[in-house]
Design a protein around this motif. Structure first.
Motif, PDB file in Angstrom:
ATOM      1  N   GLY B  67       0.809  -1.181  -0.039  1.00 60.94           N
ATOM      2  CA  GLY B  67       0.133   0.067   0.041  1.00 60.94           C
ATOM      3  C   GLY B  67       0.865   1.347   0.078  1.00 60.94           C
ATOM      4  N   HIS B  68       2.046   1.202   0.108  1.00 57.67           N
ATOM      5  CA  HIS B  68       3.112   2.189   0.123  1.00 57.67           C
ATOM      6  C   HIS B  68       2.755   3.313   1.159  1.00 57.67           C
ATOM      7  CE1 HIS B  68       5.084   1.021  -3.495  1.00 57.67           C
ATOM      8  NE2 HIS B  68       3.800   0.896  -3.968  1.00 57.67           N
ATOM      9  N   GLY B  69       2.419   2.763   2.278  1.00 55.94           N
ATOM     10  CA  GLY B  69       2.087   3.528   3.402  1.00 55.94           C
ATOM     11  C   GLY B  69       0.597   4.358   3.539  1.00 55.94           C
ATOM     12  N   VAL B  70      -0.165   4.065   2.223  1.00 57.61           N
ATOM     13  CA  VAL B  70      -1.436   4.787   2.315  1.00 57.61           C
ATOM     14  C   VAL B  70      -2.315   4.220   3.388  1.00 57.61           C
ATOM     15  CG1 VAL B  70      -3.419   4.949   0.930  1.00 57.61           C
ATOM     16  CG2 VAL B  70      -1.298   5.140  -0.161  1.00 57.61           C
ATOM     17  N   PRO B  71      -2.396   2.840   3.721  1.00 59.30           N
ATOM     18  CA  PRO B  71      -3.268   2.434   4.775  1.00 59.30           C
ATOM     19  C   PRO B  71      -3.082   3.275   6.092  1.00 59.30           C
ATOM     20  CG  PRO B  71      -2.456   0.678   3.546  1.00 59.30           C
ATOM     21  CD  PRO B  71      -1.649   1.605   3.076  1.00 59.30           C
ATOM     22  N   ALA B  72      -1.960   3.149   6.557  1.00 62.60           N
ATOM     23  CA  ALA B  72      -1.276   3.476   7.845  1.00 62.60           C
ATOM     24  C   ALA B  72      -1.671   5.341   8.062  1.00 62.60           C
ATOM     25  CB  ALA B  72       0.063   3.338   8.107  1.00 62.60           C
ATOM     26  N   LEU B  73      -0.989   6.081   6.790  1.00 57.84           N
ATOM     27  CA  LEU B  73      -1.429   7.333   6.682  1.00 57.84           C
ATOM     28  C   LEU B  73      -2.829   7.768   6.630  1.00 57.84           C
ATOM     29  CD1 LEU B  73       1.198   8.591   4.128  1.00 57.84           C
ATOM     30  CD2 LEU B  73       1.148   8.866   6.773  1.00 57.84           C
ATOM     31  N   SER B  74      -3.787   6.921   5.777  1.00 58.04           N
ATOM     32  CA  SER B  74      -5.275   7.170   6.030  1.00 58.04           C
ATOM     33  C   SER B  74      -6.029   6.884   7.468  1.00 58.04           C
ATOM     34  CB  SER B  74      -5.834   6.285   4.928  1.00 58.04           C
ATOM     35  OG  SER B  74      -5.189   6.290   3.883  1.00 58.04           O
ATOM     36  N   GLY B  75      -5.119   5.814   8.174  1.00 53.01           N
ATOM     37  CA  GLY B  75      -5.548   5.495   9.448  1.00 53.01           C
ATOM     38  C   GLY B  75      -5.241   6.759  10.456  1.00 53.01           C
ATOM     39  N   ALA B  76      -3.923   7.406  10.149  1.00 51.64           N
ATOM     40  CA  ALA B  76      -3.698   8.545  11.072  1.00 51.64           C
ATOM     41  C   ALA B  76      -4.512   9.644  11.033  1.00 51.64           C
ATOM     42  CB  ALA B  76      -2.247   8.833  10.708  1.00 51.64           C
ATOM     43  N   ALA B  77      -4.770   9.909   9.516  1.00 51.17           N
ATOM     44  CA  ALA B  77      -5.681  11.311   9.307  1.00 51.17           C
ATOM     45  C   ALA B  77      -7.133  10.737   9.907  1.00 51.17           C
ATOM     46  CB  ALA B  77      -5.827  11.327   7.809  1.00 51.17           C
ATOM     47  N   ALA B  78      -7.478   9.611   9.923  1.00 51.65           N
ATOM     48  CA  ALA B  78      -8.684   9.011  10.335  1.00 51.65           C
ATOM     49  C   ALA B  78      -8.935   9.464  11.940  1.00 51.65           C
ATOM     50  CB  ALA B  78      -9.462   7.793   9.994  1.00 51.65           C
ATOM     51  N   THR B  79      -7.894   9.104  12.565  1.00 48.17           N
ATOM     52  CA  THR B  79      -7.850   8.977  14.137  1.00 48.17           C
ATOM     53  C   THR B  79      -7.492  10.437  14.354  1.00 48.17           C
ATOM     54  OG1 THR B  79      -6.080   7.237  13.881  1.00 48.17           O
ATOM     55  CG2 THR B  79      -6.169   8.469  15.936  1.00 48.17           C
ATOM     56  N   VAL B  80      -6.919  11.370  13.753  1.00 50.45           N
ATOM     57  CA  VAL B  80      -7.050  12.908  14.052  1.00 50.45           C
ATOM     58  C   VAL B  80      -8.428  13.365  13.848  1.00 50.45           C
ATOM     59  CG1 VAL B  80      -6.189  15.099  13.398  1.00 50.45           C
ATOM     60  CG2 VAL B  80      -4.451  13.269  13.541  1.00 50.45           C
ATOM     61  N   LEU B  81      -9.030  13.185  12.715  1.00 51.32           N
ATOM     62  CA  LEU B  81     -10.318  13.675  12.508  1.00 51.32           C
ATOM     63  C   LEU B  81     -11.225  13.194  13.602  1.00 51.32           C
ATOM     64  CD1 LEU B  81     -10.416  13.511   8.707  1.00 51.32           C
ATOM     65  CD2 LEU B  81     -10.100  15.473   9.989  1.00 51.32           C
ATOM     66  N   VAL B  82     -11.494  11.836  13.748  1.00 50.17           N
ATOM     67  CA  VAL B  82     -12.288  11.242  14.640  1.00 50.17           C
ATOM     68  C   VAL B  82     -12.226  11.921  15.873  1.00 50.17           C
ATOM     69  CG1 VAL B  82     -13.236   9.316  15.841  1.00 50.17           C
ATOM     70  CG2 VAL B  82     -12.727   9.359  13.373  1.00 50.17           C
ATOM     71  N   HIS B  83     -11.046  12.237  16.364  1.00 48.04           N
ATOM     72  CA  HIS B  83     -10.537  12.510  17.659  1.00 48.04           C
ATOM     73  C   HIS B  83     -11.152  14.097  18.019  1.00 48.04           C
ATOM     74  CE1 HIS B  83      -9.242  11.794  21.656  1.00 48.04           C
ATOM     75  NE2 HIS B  83      -8.493  13.086  21.555  1.00 48.04           N
ATOM     76  N   VAL B  84     -10.647  14.880  17.074  1.00 49.34           N
ATOM     77  CA  VAL B  84     -10.951  16.338  16.885  1.00 49.34           C
ATOM     78  C   VAL B  84     -12.454  16.338  17.056  1.00 49.34           C
ATOM     79  CG1 VAL B  84     -11.059  18.554  15.832  1.00 49.34           C
ATOM     80  CG2 VAL B  84      -9.037  17.130  16.026  1.00 49.34           C
ATOM     81  N   TRP B  85     -13.216  15.424  16.471  1.00 55.13           N
ATOM     82  CA  TRP B  85     -14.742  15.236  16.171  1.00 55.13           C
ATOM     83  C   TRP B  85     -15.442  14.970  17.551  1.00 55.13           C
ATOM     84  CZ3 TRP B  85     -17.984  11.003  14.327  1.00 55.13           C
ATOM     85  CH2 TRP B  85     -19.242  11.313  14.179  1.00 55.13           C
ATOM     86  N   ARG B  86     -14.898  13.788  18.258  1.00 56.51           N
ATOM     87  CA  ARG B  86     -15.577  13.301  19.366  1.00 56.51           C
ATOM     88  C   ARG B  86     -14.811  13.383  20.614  1.00 56.51           C
ATOM     89  NH1 ARG B  86     -20.877  11.680  18.197  1.00 56.51           N
ATOM     90  NH2 ARG B  86     -20.767  11.671  20.226  1.00 56.51           N
ATOM     91  N   ARG B  87     -13.533  13.573  20.643  1.00 57.53           N
ATOM     92  CA  ARG B  87     -12.764  13.590  21.787  1.00 57.53           C
ATOM     93  C   ARG B  87     -12.842  12.337  22.710  1.00 57.53           C
ATOM     94  NH1 ARG B  87     -10.815  18.687  23.302  1.00 57.53           N
ATOM     95  NH2 ARG B  87      -9.578  17.565  24.765  1.00 57.53           N
ATOM     96  N   ASN B  88     -13.153  11.111  21.852  1.00 55.73           N
ATOM     97  CA  ASN B  88     -13.157   9.950  22.740  1.00 55.73           C
ATOM     98  C   ASN B  88     -12.019   8.938  22.238  1.00 55.73           C
ATOM     99  OD1 ASN B  88     -13.734   7.221  23.227  1.00 55.73           O
ATOM    100  ND2 ASN B  88     -15.907   7.577  23.244  1.00 55.73           N
ATOM    101  N   ALA B  89     -11.072   8.929  23.137  1.00 54.56           N
ATOM    102  CA  ALA B  89      -9.751   8.112  22.890  1.00 54.56           C
ATOM    103  C   ALA B  89      -9.836   6.733  22.159  1.00 54.56           C
ATOM    104  CB  ALA B  89      -8.919   8.034  23.900  1.00 54.56           C
ATOM    105  N   VAL B  90     -10.856   6.128  22.872  1.00 60.56           N
ATOM    106  CA  VAL B  90     -11.175   4.790  22.497  1.00 60.56           C
ATOM    107  C   VAL B  90     -11.765   4.769  20.994  1.00 60.56           C
ATOM    108  CG1 VAL B  90     -12.415   2.540  22.942  1.00 60.56           C
ATOM    109  CG2 VAL B  90     -11.227   3.745  24.733  1.00 60.56           C
ATOM    110  N   LEU B  91     -12.710   5.457  20.795  1.00 61.55           N
ATOM    111  CA  LEU B  91     -13.348   5.535  19.365  1.00 61.55           C
ATOM    112  C   LEU B  91     -12.459   5.938  18.412  1.00 61.55           C
ATOM    113  CD1 LEU B  91     -16.084   5.572  17.864  1.00 61.55           C
ATOM    114  CD2 LEU B  91     -16.085   8.007  18.242  1.00 61.55           C
ATOM    115  N   SER B  92     -11.412   6.890  18.688  1.00 54.29           N
ATOM    116  CA  SER B  92     -10.640   7.318  17.505  1.00 54.29           C
ATOM    117  C   SER B  92      -9.563   6.366  17.399  1.00 54.29           C
ATOM    118  CB  SER B  92      -9.736   8.635  18.224  1.00 54.29           C
ATOM    119  OG  SER B  92     -10.715   9.568  18.766  1.00 54.29           O
ATOM    120  N   ILE B  93      -9.050   5.602  18.453  1.00 49.21           N
ATOM    121  CA  ILE B  93      -7.917   4.591  17.987  1.00 49.21           C
ATOM    122  C   ILE B  93      -8.729   3.463  17.400  1.00 49.21           C
ATOM    123  CG2 ILE B  93      -6.620   2.759  19.282  1.00 49.21           C
ATOM    124  CD1 ILE B  93      -6.299   4.789  21.402  1.00 49.21           C
ATOM    125  N   VAL B  94      -9.848   2.932  17.697  1.00 44.30           N
ATOM    126  CA  VAL B  94     -10.516   1.841  16.785  1.00 44.30           C
ATOM    127  C   VAL B  94     -10.763   2.304  15.446  1.00 44.30           C
ATOM    128  CG1 VAL B  94     -12.667   0.572  17.044  1.00 44.30           C
ATOM    129  CG2 VAL B  94     -11.654   0.770  19.041  1.00 44.30           C
TER     130      VAL B  94
END
Lengths: 274, 108
Positions: B67-94
């Motif tokens: 994937g040339h890092g795309v999966p992990a970078l997408s995961g990182a972006a999703a983590t940040v977005l979900v966390h800024v949105w909900r501020r729920n650590a478990v939800l963001s990590i999952v």
């Protein structure tokens, strides 16, 4: 299982000192934390069960992530032709993820003990910085403090020192450590016994820990926005990756600490002039 | 297999050095803690350390994988977005890990 740093967990059968108890006979171990005068709001009187639940809620996902990485570690041990039980023994006693991955290769190669000592020192020297802001004073018992220091891995530091210490009880902190330690050791058992079959075909599970650090960084920033600190740390990290790709963590932390000292010196000179 | 004596020596060395490294700042901190410099540094330290750990985590991404890092970078972006949105650590990590896993195993 690329993630070497995973921090490890402390020693084997975690004595799991229940929060406010256990004044063991080990006086000299007292980590010298002086802040005993802190008020400890009724926290220490809470039942251990609620401490456990609090730890589970805030760290359960991390326990799981560490467990998965532990499996990877166990698989690595047998892949090097070493006996499976070496995985839980090392993971329970050394409990410092990244260096354990490296140790396995060194043991398999029969590396000299001096080289092993130097490698351990360099890879784990980042821990020199953790004690500066870890809320050890929230743990009352000597055994509990000793165990917390022994098992102070990256994840435990990151989760516990980023919270307001007043919201933490000693029991919750200990449970947070025990869960990580137990997850790492049981994962190592499973990985050592099952070899490469289980879960190792699933790509990307080690991302859990990266996600944890991202969340903690976002949290720490949002709760007290401090762009200068974030930039200094980010630049230190990138510089360290460029300089020493193999062991960026201790170098990044040393560079970062140096920038903070410089920052403090500049700030205090300015305020003196003003 | 290496000799038992060698393995015991390796483990003892690794455990001893690691423990001393973890213990040292607690022994030094009480003396330093009252200084203005120490107060300032320990105020800045936690944010800085987690930022460094986050960068470290991102630096372990294998860009030569399929994937040339795309999966992990997408995961990182999703983590940040979900966390800024909900501020729920478990939800963001999952959520972030789920994005990474799905992309790494099902897409690439």
């Amino acid at each position: 299982m690329s993630a070497p740093h995973t921090a490890s967990l402390p020693s084997a059968p975690p004595p799991a000192p229940p929060a406010g108890t256990a004044p063991g006979p080990v006086p000299e171990a007292a980590p010298g934390d002086v802040r005993t005068d802190d008020v400890e709001p009724a926290a220490s009187e809470r039942p251990a069960a609620s401490d456990f639940r609090a730890a589970l809620r805030s760290a359960g996902v991390i326990w799981l992530g560490i467990f998965v990485l532990g499996i990877g570690f166990g698989v690595l041990v047998t892949a090097h032709g070493l006996p499976w039980w070496l995985a839980p023994v090392i993971s329970a006693t050394v409990f410092a993820g990244s260096v354990e991955f490296v140790l396995i290769g060194l043991i398999a190669a029969g590396a000299p003990l001096a080289g092993i000592a130097l490698t351990t020192f360099l890879m784990n020297s980042r821990h020199l910085f953790y004690g500066l802001s870890y809320p050890l004073h929230r743990i009352r018992s000597r055994w509990g403090r000793l165990y917390a220091i022994f098992s102070l891995c990256d994840e435990a530091f990151a989760i516990l020192s980023s919270r307001d210490p007043r919201t933490l009880t000693g029991g919750r902190m200990i449970w947070t450590h025990v869960g990580m330690h137990a997850g790492w050791a049981t994962g190592a058992v499973l990985g050592g016994l099952t070899g490469a079959t289980l879960l190792s075909g699933v790509e990307g599970l080690d991302f859990i820990l990266t996600a944890l650090f991202i969340v903690l960084a976002v949290d720490a920033y949002l709760s007290r926005p401090d762009p200068l600190t974030a930039v200094l740390a980010g630049v230190s990290a990138v510089v360290a990756i460029l300089l020493v790709p193999g062991s960026m963590l201790p170098v990044a932390m040393a560079v970062f600490l140096a920038t903070l000292v410089a920052r403090f010196a500049i700030a205090s000179r300015r305020s003196r002039r003003a | 297999m290496p000799s038992p004596g060698y393995i015991v020596a390796v483990i003892a060395i690794a455990v001893g050095i690691t423990f001393v490294l973890r213990l040292t700042p607690f022994l030094a901190a009480p003396k330093l803690r009252d200084s203005a410099a120490m107060t300032a540094v320990s105020r800045w330290m936690p944010l800085g350390i987690v930022v460094i750990l986050a960068v470290y985590g991102l630096s372990t991404i294998d860009f030569s994988a399929p994937g040339h890092g795309v999966p992990a970078l997408s995961g990182a972006a999703a983590t940040v977005l979900v966390h800024v949105w909900r501020r729920n650590a478990v939800l963001s990590i999952v959520a972030g890990t789920a994005v990474c896993l799905v992309l790494a195993n099902l897409v690439f």
